[in-house]
Design a protein around this motif. Structure first.
Motif, PDB file in Angstrom:
ATOM      1  N   GLU A 165       0.832  -1.205   0.000  1.00 53.82           N
ATOM      2  CA  GLU A 165       0.000   0.000   0.000  1.00 53.82           C
ATOM      3  C   GLU A 165       0.866   1.254   0.000  1.00 53.82           C
ATOM      4  O   GLU A 165       0.594   2.197  -0.714  1.00 53.82           O
ATOM      5  CB  GLU A 165      -0.935  -0.035   1.222  1.00 53.82           C
ATOM      6  CG  GLU A 165      -2.287   0.620   0.989  1.00 53.82           C
ATOM      7  CD  GLU A 165      -2.234   2.131   1.008  1.00 53.82           C
ATOM      8  OE1 GLU A 165      -3.039   2.765   0.285  1.00 53.82           O
ATOM      9  OE2 GLU A 165      -1.398   2.703   1.712  1.00 53.82           O
ATOM     10  N   HIS A 166       1.893   1.255   0.846  1.00 56.92           N
ATOM     11  CA  HIS A 166       2.837   2.377   0.833  1.00 56.92           C
ATOM     12  C   HIS A 166       4.144   1.995   1.506  1.00 56.92           C
ATOM     13  O   HIS A 166       4.238   0.946   2.148  1.00 56.92           O
ATOM     14  CB  HIS A 166       2.240   3.625   1.503  1.00 56.92           C
ATOM     15  CG  HIS A 166       1.932   3.471   2.952  1.00 56.92           C
ATOM     16  ND1 HIS A 166       0.698   3.092   3.426  1.00 56.92           N
ATOM     17  CD2 HIS A 166       2.705   3.633   4.060  1.00 56.92           C
ATOM     18  CE1 HIS A 166       0.725   3.040   4.749  1.00 56.92           C
ATOM     19  NE2 HIS A 166       1.924   3.356   5.163  1.00 56.92           N
ATOM     20  N   ILE A 167       5.128   2.867   1.330  1.00 58.28           N
ATOM     21  CA  ILE A 167       6.421   2.719   1.995  1.00 58.28           C
ATOM     22  C   ILE A 167       6.588   3.917   2.914  1.00 58.28           C
ATOM     23  O   ILE A 167       6.325   5.056   2.503  1.00 58.28           O
ATOM     24  CB  ILE A 167       7.553   2.617   0.955  1.00 58.28           C
ATOM     25  CG1 ILE A 167       7.419   1.291   0.211  1.00 58.28           C
ATOM     26  CG2 ILE A 167       8.927   2.730   1.615  1.00 58.28           C
ATOM     27  CD1 ILE A 167       8.267   1.185  -1.024  1.00 58.28           C
ATOM     28  N   LEU A 212       4.235   6.950  -1.095  1.00 52.92           N
ATOM     29  CA  LEU A 212       5.240   7.154  -0.048  1.00 52.92           C
ATOM     30  C   LEU A 212       4.621   7.928   1.092  1.00 52.92           C
ATOM     31  O   LEU A 212       3.879   8.879   0.862  1.00 52.92           O
ATOM     32  CB  LEU A 212       6.418   7.984  -0.565  1.00 52.92           C
ATOM     33  CG  LEU A 212       7.536   7.336  -1.347  1.00 52.92           C
ATOM     34  CD1 LEU A 212       8.697   8.308  -1.464  1.00 52.92           C
ATOM     35  CD2 LEU A 212       8.013   6.057  -0.697  1.00 52.92           C
ATOM     36  N   GLU A 213       4.931   7.516   2.306  1.00 53.55           N
ATOM     37  CA  GLU A 213       4.468   8.224   3.498  1.00 53.55           C
ATOM     38  C   GLU A 213       5.697   8.731   4.245  1.00 53.55           C
ATOM     39  O   GLU A 213       6.548   7.947   4.645  1.00 53.55           O
ATOM     40  CB  GLU A 213       3.689   7.240   4.392  1.00 53.55           C
ATOM     41  CG  GLU A 213       3.263   7.795   5.732  1.00 53.55           C
ATOM     42  CD  GLU A 213       2.639   6.728   6.649  1.00 53.55           C
ATOM     43  OE1 GLU A 213       3.154   5.603   6.688  1.00 53.55           O
ATOM     44  OE2 GLU A 213       1.628   7.028   7.289  1.00 53.55           O
ATOM     45  N   LEU A 214       5.810  10.045   4.405  1.00 49.81           N
ATOM     46  CA  LEU A 214       6.886  10.599   5.221  1.00 49.81           C
ATOM     47  C   LEU A 214       6.354  10.759   6.637  1.00 49.81           C
ATOM     48  O   LEU A 214       5.197  11.160   6.827  1.00 49.81           O
ATOM     49  CB  LEU A 214       7.341  11.967   4.689  1.00 49.81           C
ATOM     50  CG  LEU A 214       7.747  12.065   3.229  1.00 49.81           C
ATOM     51  CD1 LEU A 214       8.287  13.468   2.938  1.00 49.81           C
ATOM     52  CD2 LEU A 214       8.766  11.018   2.852  1.00 49.81           C
ATOM     53  N   HIS A 235      11.580   3.294   6.945  1.00 45.24           N
ATOM     54  CA  HIS A 235      11.029   2.964   8.258  1.00 45.24           C
ATOM     55  C   HIS A 235      10.140   1.730   8.229  1.00 45.24           C
ATOM     56  O   HIS A 235      10.303   0.822   9.023  1.00 45.24           O
ATOM     57  CB  HIS A 235      10.255   4.165   8.815  1.00 45.24           C
ATOM     58  CG  HIS A 235       9.649   3.915  10.160  1.00 45.24           C
ATOM     59  ND1 HIS A 235       8.308   3.620  10.324  1.00 45.24           N
ATOM     60  CD2 HIS A 235      10.200   3.873  11.397  1.00 45.24           C
ATOM     61  CE1 HIS A 235       8.078   3.436  11.615  1.00 45.24           C
ATOM     62  NE2 HIS A 235       9.195   3.588  12.286  1.00 45.24           N
ATOM     63  N   HIS A 236       9.162   1.673   7.312  1.00 52.06           N
ATOM     64  CA  HIS A 236       8.285   0.501   7.270  1.00 52.06           C
ATOM     65  C   HIS A 236       7.673   0.310   5.884  1.00 52.06           C
ATOM     66  O   HIS A 236       7.679   1.216   5.067  1.00 52.06           O
ATOM     67  CB  HIS A 236       7.165   0.600   8.316  1.00 52.06           C
ATOM     68  CG  HIS A 236       6.155   1.684   8.042  1.00 52.06           C
ATOM     69  ND1 HIS A 236       6.287   2.954   8.512  1.00 52.06           N
ATOM     70  CD2 HIS A 236       4.985   1.673   7.347  1.00 52.06           C
ATOM     71  CE1 HIS A 236       5.246   3.685   8.124  1.00 52.06           C
ATOM     72  NE2 HIS A 236       4.439   2.931   7.413  1.00 52.06           N
ATOM     73  N   ILE A 237       7.172  -0.893   5.684  1.00 51.92           N
ATOM     74  CA  ILE A 237       6.441  -1.184   4.452  1.00 51.92           C
ATOM     75  C   ILE A 237       5.026  -1.599   4.861  1.00 51.92           C
ATOM     76  O   ILE A 237       4.853  -2.341   5.826  1.00 51.92           O
ATOM     77  CB  ILE A 237       7.186  -2.239   3.605  1.00 51.92           C
ATOM     78  CG1 ILE A 237       6.531  -2.425   2.257  1.00 51.92           C
ATOM     79  CG2 ILE A 237       7.317  -3.555   4.316  1.00 51.92           C
ATOM     80  CD1 ILE A 237       7.492  -3.023   1.229  1.00 51.92           C
ATOM     81  N   ALA A 238       4.033  -1.044   4.173  1.00 51.26           N
ATOM     82  CA  ALA A 238       2.643  -1.295   4.541  1.00 51.26           C
ATOM     83  C   ALA A 238       1.955  -2.127   3.467  1.00 51.26           C
ATOM     84  O   ALA A 238       2.090  -1.850   2.266  1.00 51.26           O
ATOM     85  CB  ALA A 238       1.890   0.024   4.715  1.00 51.26           C
ATOM     86  N   PHE A 239       1.245  -3.162   3.915  1.00 48.56           N
ATOM     87  CA  PHE A 239       0.506  -4.036   3.008  1.00 48.56           C
ATOM     88  C   PHE A 239      -0.987  -3.852   3.220  1.00 48.56           C
ATOM     89  O   PHE A 239      -1.461  -3.842   4.363  1.00 48.56           O
ATOM     90  CB  PHE A 239       0.886  -5.504   3.249  1.00 48.56           C
ATOM     91  CG  PHE A 239       2.293  -5.821   2.849  1.00 48.56           C
ATOM     92  CD1 PHE A 239       2.593  -6.162   1.535  1.00 48.56           C
ATOM     93  CD2 PHE A 239       3.321  -5.752   3.773  1.00 48.56           C
ATOM     94  CE1 PHE A 239       3.899  -6.438   1.153  1.00 48.56           C
ATOM     95  CE2 PHE A 239       4.638  -6.023   3.407  1.00 48.56           C
ATOM     96  CZ  PHE A 239       4.923  -6.373   2.090  1.00 48.56           C
ATOM     97  N   ILE A 244       6.657  -4.110   9.496  1.00 51.35           N
ATOM     98  CA  ILE A 244       5.537  -4.315   8.563  1.00 51.35           C
ATOM     99  C   ILE A 244       4.240  -3.768   9.158  1.00 51.35           C
ATOM    100  O   ILE A 244       3.916  -4.054  10.309  1.00 51.35           O
ATOM    101  CB  ILE A 244       5.377  -5.825   8.224  1.00 51.35           C
ATOM    102  CG1 ILE A 244       6.601  -6.304   7.436  1.00 51.35           C
ATOM    103  CG2 ILE A 244       4.094  -6.074   7.411  1.00 51.35           C
ATOM    104  CD1 ILE A 244       6.633  -7.789   7.190  1.00 51.35           C
ATOM    105  N   GLU A 245       3.550  -2.986   8.363  1.00 58.11           N
ATOM    106  CA  GLU A 245       2.227  -2.461   8.743  1.00 58.11           C
ATOM    107  C   GLU A 245       1.180  -3.166   7.896  1.00 58.11           C
ATOM    108  O   GLU A 245       1.357  -3.333   6.697  1.00 58.11           O
ATOM    109  CB  GLU A 245       2.214  -0.943   8.452  1.00 58.11           C
ATOM    110  CG  GLU A 245       0.865  -0.262   8.648  1.00 58.11           C
ATOM    111  CD  GLU A 245       0.878   1.208   8.182  1.00 58.11           C
ATOM    112  OE1 GLU A 245       1.959   1.812   8.015  1.00 58.11           O
ATOM    113  OE2 GLU A 245      -0.213   1.742   7.960  1.00 58.11           O
ATOM    114  N   LEU A 246       0.107  -3.578   8.544  1.00 52.61           N
ATOM    115  CA  LEU A 246      -1.066  -4.052   7.805  1.00 52.61           C
ATOM    116  C   LEU A 246      -2.047  -2.886   7.788  1.00 52.61           C
ATOM    117  O   LEU A 246      -2.198  -2.178   8.787  1.00 52.61           O
ATOM    118  CB  LEU A 246      -1.729  -5.229   8.518  1.00 52.61           C
ATOM    119  CG  LEU A 246      -0.836  -6.436   8.821  1.00 52.61           C
ATOM    120  CD1 LEU A 246      -1.638  -7.449   9.656  1.00 52.61           C
ATOM    121  CD2 LEU A 246      -0.340  -7.074   7.543  1.00 52.61           C
TER     122      LEU A 246
HETATM  123 ZN    ZN Z   1       2.469   3.620   7.165  1.00 57.70          ZN
END
Ligand code: ZN
Length: 134
Positions: free
Chosen positions: A6-8, A53-55, A77-81, A127-129
Motif C-alpha cells: 500500500e505504501h512505503i 510514499l508516506e513521510l 522505516h516501514h512497508i505497509a501491506f 511491517i504495517e497491515l
Molecule cells: Zn504507514
C-alpha cells in the motif's frame, strides 16, 4: 488476505525540510498532510505512479518515530501491506506465531485502520497491515 504493497514509510527529521526535496526529486506535489495524534506523528503523502510514499515526522519525544530517528537516523522505516480484512489477518498471523505490536487495529493516517508486526517477525523489516475504512 494480503493484497498489495500500500505504501512505503520513510522517517524524516523535519517535514518542512523533506517535502520540497521529495517534490523536486519525484516531480509531484505532496497531496496530503495529516497528524496522527495517537502515534505522535505528522505524515505527508506522495503518489509516484502507483507507488505511495508516506513521510513521518515525530511530534513528541516519546513518538516511535523519534526513537527510530535517534537510533537509525532518517530513511526507510516501514512497508505497509493492504489487507482485505485486518482482524482476520491479525488472527491468522498470531496463529502462525508472528508477533504483533497491535492485537486490535487502530486508526492510522489516510483513512486506514492499521496494525504493526514486530520487526523481529519481519526479519528486521517493520511491517504495517492496513485496511481502508469503509
Ligand atoms: Zn504507514
Amino acid at each position: 488476505m494480503i493484497k498489495k504493497i500500500e505504501h512505503i514509510g520513510i522517517a524524516v527529521e523535519d517535514l518542512n525540510h523533506a517535502i520540497p526535496i521529495y517534490e523536486k526529486l519525484f516531480g509531484v506535489p505532496c497531496y496530503k498532510q495529516e497528524l496522527v495524534a495517537s502515534e505522535a506523528v505528522k505524515t505527508a503523502f506522495f503518489l509516484i505512479g502507483d507507488a505511495k510514499l508516506e513521510l513521518l515526522e515525530a511530534t513528541e519525544s516519546h513518538s516511535p518515530i523519534a526513537k527510530f530517528l535517534e537510533k537509525k537516523g532518517s530513511g526507510f522505516h516501514h512497508i505497509a501491506f493492504e489487507v482485505d480484512n485486518i482482524e482476520k489477518e491479525i488472527e491468522r498471523l498470531q496463529k502462525d506465531e508472528f508477533i504483533l505490536l497491535h492485537l486490535t487495529p487502530k486508526d492510522g493516517a489516510d483513512n486506514k485502520r492499521i496494525a504493526f508486526l514486530h520487526p523481529k517477525s519481519g526479519l528486521g523489516m517493520l511491517i504495517e497491515l492496513c485496511q481502508e475504512k469503509s
